[in-house]
Scaffold this motif. Sequence first.
Motif, PDB file in Angstrom:
ATOM      1  N   HIS A 202       0.668  -1.293   0.063  1.00  0.00           N
ATOM      2  CA  HIS A 202       0.000   0.130  -0.035  1.00  0.00           C
ATOM      3  C   HIS A 202       1.015   1.174   0.025  1.00  0.00           C
ATOM      4  CE1 HIS A 202      -3.995  -1.864   1.051  1.00  0.00           C
ATOM      5  NE2 HIS A 202      -2.902  -3.017   1.354  1.00  0.00           N
ATOM      6  N   VAL A 203       0.799   2.018  -0.999  1.00  0.00           N
ATOM      7  CA  VAL A 203       1.329   3.183  -1.065  1.00  0.00           C
ATOM      8  C   VAL A 203       0.299   4.484  -0.854  1.00  0.00           C
ATOM      9  CG1 VAL A 203       2.673   4.948  -2.373  1.00  0.00           C
ATOM     10  CG2 VAL A 203       3.148   2.609  -2.628  1.00  0.00           C
ATOM     11  N   TYR A 204       0.580   5.326   0.217  1.00  0.00           N
ATOM     12  CA  TYR A 204      -0.362   6.326   0.534  1.00  0.00           C
ATOM     13  C   TYR A 204       0.109   7.732   0.092  1.00  0.00           C
ATOM     14  CZ  TYR A 204      -2.246   2.489   3.523  1.00  0.00           C
ATOM     15  OH  TYR A 204      -2.588   1.457   3.937  1.00  0.00           O
ATOM     16  N   PRO A 205      -0.737   8.248  -0.701  1.00  0.00           N
ATOM     17  CA  PRO A 205      -0.612   9.477  -1.342  1.00  0.00           C
ATOM     18  C   PRO A 205      -0.352  10.800  -0.472  1.00  0.00           C
ATOM     19  CG  PRO A 205      -3.112   8.978  -1.953  1.00  0.00           C
ATOM     20  CD  PRO A 205      -2.435   7.826  -1.269  1.00  0.00           C
ATOM     21  N   GLY A 206       0.724  11.294  -0.568  1.00  0.00           N
ATOM     22  CA  GLY A 206       0.965  12.465   0.294  1.00  0.00           C
ATOM     23  C   GLY A 206       1.549  12.435   1.750  1.00  0.00           C
ATOM     24  N   TYR A 207       1.385  10.948   2.104  1.00  0.00           N
ATOM     25  CA  TYR A 207       1.713  10.627   3.620  1.00  0.00           C
ATOM     26  C   TYR A 207       3.262  10.673   3.582  1.00  0.00           C
ATOM     27  CZ  TYR A 207      -2.668   9.330   5.352  1.00  0.00           C
ATOM     28  OH  TYR A 207      -4.187   9.532   5.943  1.00  0.00           O
ATOM     29  N   HIS A 208       3.879  11.114   4.911  1.00  0.00           N
ATOM     30  CA  HIS A 208       5.109  11.427   5.036  1.00  0.00           C
ATOM     31  C   HIS A 208       5.388  10.074   6.294  1.00  0.00           C
ATOM     32  CE1 HIS A 208       4.183  13.227   9.134  1.00  0.00           C
ATOM     33  NE2 HIS A 208       3.706  14.230   8.512  1.00  0.00           N
ATOM     34  N   HIS A 209       6.609  10.214   6.839  1.00  0.00           N
ATOM     35  CA  HIS A 209       7.253   8.961   7.643  1.00  0.00           C
ATOM     36  C   HIS A 209       6.227   9.127   8.840  1.00  0.00           C
ATOM     37  CE1 HIS A 209       9.758   5.927   8.489  1.00  0.00           C
ATOM     38  NE2 HIS A 209      10.058   6.217   9.745  1.00  0.00           N
ATOM     39  N   LEU A 210       5.921   9.904   9.444  1.00  0.00           N
ATOM     40  CA  LEU A 210       5.078   9.651  10.837  1.00  0.00           C
ATOM     41  C   LEU A 210       3.606   9.803  10.441  1.00  0.00           C
ATOM     42  CD1 LEU A 210       7.452  11.237  13.581  1.00  0.00           C
ATOM     43  CD2 LEU A 210       7.038   8.953  12.862  1.00  0.00           C
TER      44      LEU A 210
END
Length: 238
Positions: A202-210
Amino acid sequence: MPLFYSIHGGGMVMGSPVGDRTANASLASQHGFCCVSVYYRLAPEHAQPSQLQDCYSGLKWCIEHAEELAIDTQKVAIAGSSAGAGLAAGLALYIRDQQEFDIHHLRLRNPMLDDRTSIVPEHPYAGEFVWTKRSNYFGWKSVLGHEPGHEEVSEYYVPARTKSLAGLPPTYISIGSIDLFIDEVLLFTKQLVFDGVLVELHVYPGYHHLSPMFPDAHFSIEGNKSSEWALLKALNLL
């Protein structure tokens, strides 16, 4: 009970199992898991193989005391986030090669898999927030005990260096599209597919590490649902 063995994040240099308590308590109460989190030694005071030895010996102890702990050794999952996910992947490779016992599911969230990410040119979009290239360099140098990028590095310490991922259990991976680790995760997933491992990415758009630390965000909710389903499916609990 099925066993859920979690390894905390923190860039190899900080953190503790305390951060996993809420999620582990939920699995225990809702699905009857025995949840165990490992206190592994942190870098730079302790470099590899300290982390691998701690993670392996903790899980081995659980397996050896399965009857006492009421653990079903045919339903064992390893999980981690960030550095913990990198340690989980390395641990899974080590378990595969040692052949002392088996694991049946691997959950990797925002995994820290490749020391070389800390020395390649800057990504145009990923790694700007929270866990940056500079942070990554410090974490890898600390845990390896030398500069990142050396040719002779164990795949158990740097899972992205492995020649084959064949024999790993069904694997769940999630990552944000602007997470520093996005490229290494995509390459690792490709290798899993090539080596015949069942993998869910799953690759979540616009999500950073935390981003997963904000549980009410849309993709945090979706991530919790999908990772739980993958876990229960892999352990034949559905």
